[in-house]
Design an enzyme around this catalytic site. Structure first.
Site, PDB file in Angstrom:
ATOM      1  N   ASN A  80       0.978  -1.265   0.066  1.00 48.71           N
ATOM      2  CA  ASN A  80      -0.099  -0.232  -0.009  1.00 48.71           C
ATOM      3  C   ASN A  80       0.745   1.247  -0.044  1.00 48.71           C
ATOM      4  O   ASN A  80       0.236   2.404  -0.292  1.00 48.71           O
ATOM      5  CB  ASN A  80      -1.123   0.064   1.189  1.00 48.71           C
ATOM      6  CG  ASN A  80      -0.350   0.085   2.655  1.00 48.71           C
ATOM      7  OD1 ASN A  80       0.501  -0.915   2.778  1.00 48.71           O
ATOM      8  ND2 ASN A  80      -0.687   0.967   3.259  1.00 48.71           N
ATOM      9  N   HIS A  81       2.065   1.156   0.292  1.00 48.83           N
ATOM     10  CA  HIS A  81       3.172   2.365   0.258  1.00 48.83           C
ATOM     11  C   HIS A  81       3.588   2.429  -1.217  1.00 48.83           C
ATOM     12  O   HIS A  81       4.240   3.641  -1.230  1.00 48.83           O
ATOM     13  CB  HIS A  81       4.178   2.289   1.380  1.00 48.83           C
ATOM     14  CG  HIS A  81       3.219   2.655   2.717  1.00 48.83           C
ATOM     15  ND1 HIS A  81       3.555   3.943   3.192  1.00 48.83           N
ATOM     16  CD2 HIS A  81       2.666   2.024   3.639  1.00 48.83           C
ATOM     17  CE1 HIS A  81       2.941   4.034   4.392  1.00 48.83           C
ATOM     18  NE2 HIS A  81       2.379   2.831   4.666  1.00 48.83           N
TER      19      HIS A  81
ATOM     20  N   GLU B  70       9.040  25.205   3.801  1.00 52.11           N
ATOM     21  CA  GLU B  70       9.718  26.059   5.125  1.00 52.11           C
ATOM     22  C   GLU B  70       8.412  26.225   6.069  1.00 52.11           C
ATOM     23  O   GLU B  70       8.625  26.387   7.283  1.00 52.11           O
ATOM     24  CB  GLU B  70      10.178  27.299   4.456  1.00 52.11           C
ATOM     25  CG  GLU B  70      11.411  27.190   3.819  1.00 52.11           C
ATOM     26  CD  GLU B  70      12.494  26.273   4.638  1.00 52.11           C
ATOM     27  OE1 GLU B  70      13.114  25.356   4.297  1.00 52.11           O
ATOM     28  OE2 GLU B  70      12.476  26.813   5.946  1.00 52.11           O
TER      29      GLU B  70
END
EC number: 3.1.3.16
Lengths: 640, 163
Positions: free
Chosen positions: A228-229, A617
């Site tokens: 699934n990743h 950032e």
């Protein structure tokens, strides 16, 4: 040496006291270890669930956002979803040259086992493989994967045992350990890697490279199953971002071409997650697996004139009846809903002890399947066993459903140093599967149990506290609602109730309470102490606390969303895009934040006043500070 | 019993039930209200009780099925464990009793036990340690330079750990 019977009895009693005490102590350590694991696991799955819910947001966003940046978004959708056969090598590999000054490993195509050795040595030295080679390997791998069927059929024999490995999640040391103990892949040493090679650990690219290169050298003996990743949306926010858009683009396709599973000796099914009661292997053998791009990409229609009949599936995604959506340009194809769901079940489901098949509420995708479902499906296809991965197990493996389901997990110390072993299985037809365990440790000397438990426990409590602080406003409200007498205190039961409800984590709150909160001598909880010694750093003084808390809480979701909007992968979005996106986000997630506050923040974050925001950032600016982080807990000196 | 005392007892029992359920669930890997019988000792001890191995053996017999399956069901475990907590059975060993136990074994009153002495007592007397238990205790307790266990320091460290 005592020799009288009474002093013997006394020393016997003394020994018994010490043994009794020690066993109690050790059991409590073990329980603490389990609590820590439960915390890690609950949070991991809750996060996965949060990501899955993003898919609903994406459909919402694509439908409502299109008018702001229609063209760019169209391009993005097309690039996400269209078949990229047209692009060839030239668009990827040949655009980058390897400079003479490059000192890293240089691969020679066509690849041979020398290249495998070269890569392993280089990665052991922590060298970095040049992007040119990364792209070339990925490109070639994709080409070969395309020729593979959805399920690879493998036969074993006494001279050719098959090794099955589970999740590696970017943990290179574990792969080195496996190769060290079990040998490198070859014609006589075949392997199956059962998904989730990437994400979480810091060496995802390295693992991917080793596995792909090995696959290219031994395409019939190194089998890769999709996890699934292996979903580019799931690792959009991870460090793949650093490697540039071309790698992301190839990965999008490569992942989708990974086979769904392996069938060993016609009797063992190897897939990443699990099954459901409707799992249809015949159908799965024939689906166009490469159309399953991502669990998070909802195929929505932007062309409203197209006559559709859409349905929602259990992850809140919309499709039309034929799985096709037309836009201004080329047709975009998707799997029909039932095929998409079949694959989701394979990649996301977990076995449980209860009979039946239930939605997997822990992860937000796939289901929980019981022993009856296992029997039914295995019998239907004349299979004997299901080998799957997907869940971290303390011993690296676990057998359930009466021996019919085996979980194999190969990333040791997955949550924290000492959290679990890794394991692999060796299969040979006619004999029982053999399990091999290992644990990769950083420490040069073996740490005593109490040290390992302490490390794990502090780590788990730390991330739990970060969770708590990110929900401070909601929790405070809930506590105060229960605190009728405005005493600042609640019973343990009331406190546990609020924590469980607001955080949505099913944890042993009573047992953990002493680590999380102050308890007075009457056993009552001073609930505001749940937030002591930890705070979210404000990026700018003017930012309102609730806003800061919300942004911190949703920062990984926002990261994914920003990355999806950032069509040129520049790391920047315009202030306008930010505002529009935030409006949608807050509406969809029901976040009660004044728009003016967000506008103010957007302006403050646009530090160089050029109308764009560096969102990485921006997101990094929201982080949690733990007080006393570096103070050693008293008594934790290594005596032995 | 008076009505108030009944109510108070009800509340206490309800709290115990929740506490026991929490501890049990952590070891219930398959989420089907059973745990492996080998974990029962850990669960009982994690709830603050200190039965000896012999007492544990008897408890397991009480909560097992008629035909032992290797698993203990929550429905059988809950009433037995509640009773134990209500009766405050198997109270933990106080620190000073533990210290005296070490002192008894340290007949020469040196303030420490040698590694061999500890091994001998722990593996030959009382309810003997397994090799694994012995190794584990030694790994944290032993002072590698003197190869001995300064039990007073050891106890102090363990007590801090638990609190």
């Amino acid at each position: 040496v005592p020799c009288s019977s009474s002093s013997l009895a006394v020393s016997l009693k003394a020994a018994l006291i010490i043994q009794n005490w020690y066993r109690g102590y050790k059991a409590r350590l073990k329980a603490r270890q389990h609590y820590a694991l439960t915390i890690f696991q609950s949070i991991e799955y809750a996060d996965e669930q949060g990501q899955m819910q993003l898919s609903t947001f994406f459909s919402f966003m694509f439908e409502n956002y299109a008018h702001v940046h229609k063209e760019e978004l169209e391009l993005r959708k097309q690039s996400l979803e269209s078949e990229q056969d047209m692009r060839d090598r030239h668009d990827y590999v040949d655009l980058i040259d390897v400079p003479d000054s490059y000192n890293g490993p240089r691969l020679q195509f066509p690849l041979t086992c020398t290249d495998i050795d070269l890569l392993l040595e280089a990665f052991k030295e922590q060298q970095i493989l040049h992007a040119h080679y990364v792209l070339e390997v990925l490109f070639e791998t994709k080409k070969v994967l395309k020729q593979m069927p959805n399920f690879t059929h493998v036969q074993t024999s006494p001279s050719k045992e098959l090794t099955i490995c589970g999740d590696l999640h970017g943990k290179l040391d574990d792969l080195f350990m496996i190769f060290y103990k079990n040998g490198l892949p070859s014609e006589n040493n075949p392997y199956v890697f059962n998904g989730d090679f990437v994400d979480r650990g810091k060496n995802s690219i390295e693992i991917l490279m080793i596995l792909c290169v090995s696959f290219l050298v031994y395409p019939n003996d190194l089998h890769l199953n999709r996890g699934n990743h292996e979903d580019f949306m799931m690792n959009l926010s991870s460090y793949f971002q650093l490697h540039g858009k071309r790698i992301l683009q190839i990965l999008e396709e490569l992942y989708a071409w990974l086979p769904i599973g392996t069938i060993v000796d016609n009797e063992i099914l190897v897939i990443h997650g699990g099954i459901s009661e409707t799992t249809d292997l015949n159908l799965l053998h024939h689906v166009e697996r490469n159309k399953m791009k991502s669990v998070l990409i909802p195929p929505t229609e932007t062309n409203r004139d197209y006559d559709t009949d859409s349905k929602h599936n259990k992850v809140g995604v919309t499709f039309n009846a034929h799985g096709r959506i037309k836009t201004n340009g080329s047709p975009i194809e998707h799997l029909p809903k039932h095929e998409w769901e079949q694959i989701i079940d394979i990649l996301w489901s977990d076995p449980r002890g209860k009979n039946g098949c239930f939605p997997n509420t822990g992860r937000g995708g796939g289901c929980y399947f019981g022993p009856d479902v296992t029997s039914k499906i295995l019998n239907k296809y004349q299979l004997k066993m299901l080998i799957r991965s997907h869940e971290c197990k303390p011993e690296g493996y676990e057998i359930c459903h009466d021996g019919k389901v085996v979980t194999i997990f190969s990333a040791s110390n997955y949550y924290e140093e000492g959290s679990n072993r890794g394991a692999y299985i060796k299969l040979c037809s006619g004999t029982a599967p053999r399990f091999f365990q290992y644990q990769v440790t950083k420490a040069t000397c073996f740490q005593p149990l109490r040290q390992r438990v302490y490390t794990m426990e502090s780590s788990a409590i730390k991330i739990l506290k970060e969770r708590v602080i990110s929900r401070k406003s909601d929790l405070t409200r809930a506590f105060q609602l229960q605190d009728h007498r405005k005493s600042g205190k609640l019973s343990l039961s009331q406190w546990a109730f609020c924590m469980e409800n607001i955080l949505g984590l099913n944890l042993p709150w009573r047992s953990l309470s002493s680590n999380l909160v102050n308890i007075d001598k009457n056993g009552n909880v001073e609930y505001m102490s749940s937030f002591q010694n930890i705070h979210i750093e404000k990026p700018v003084q003017e930012a309102h606390s609730t806003l800061v808390e919300t942004l911190y809480r949703y920062r990984s979701d926002l990261e994914i969303i920003f990355n999806a909007i950032d069509t040129d992968h520049s790391g920047l979005i315009s202030v306008e895009e930010f505002r529009a996106m935030w409006k949608l986000f807050s509406a969809h997630y029901n976040v009660l934040i004044d728009d003016s506050q967000v506008n103010k923040l957007a302006n403050l974050m646009d530090l160089n006043k050029d109308g764009s925001i560096d969102f990485n950032e921006f997101l990094k600016a929201f982080y949690v500070v733990h007080r006393y982080e570096d103070l050693m807990k008293p008594g934790v000196t290594n005596l032995g | 019993m008076t009505k108030e005392r009944n109510q108070a007892l009800e509340i206490i029992v309800a709290e115990f039930h929740k506490k026991i359920k929490e501890a049990f669930e952590v070891f219930d890997h398959e989420s089907n209200n059973t745990v492996d019988v080998r974990e029962i000792g850990t669960i009982i001890r994690s709830l603050g009780c200190c039965p000896t191995e012999g007492e544990l053996h008897d408890l397991i017999a009480e909560v097992e099925e008629e035909e032992p399956t290797g698993y203990i069901r929550f429905e059988k475990f809950l009433p037995v464990m509640t009773e134990i907590l209500l009766e405050r059975r198997y109270r933990p060993i106080p620190e000073d009793v533990l210290l005296r136990a070490f002192e008894v074994l340290d007949s020469a009153k040196r303030g420490f036990l040698t590694k061999d002495e500890l091994i001998k007592y722990m593996t030959e007397e009382g309810e003997p340690f397994s090799q694994e238990e012995m190794e584990e205790m030694l790994s944290a307790a032993i002072d590698p330079e003197s190869n001995s266990i300064h039990y007073k320091d050891y106890i102090t460290m363990m007590v801090i750990d638990e609190n």
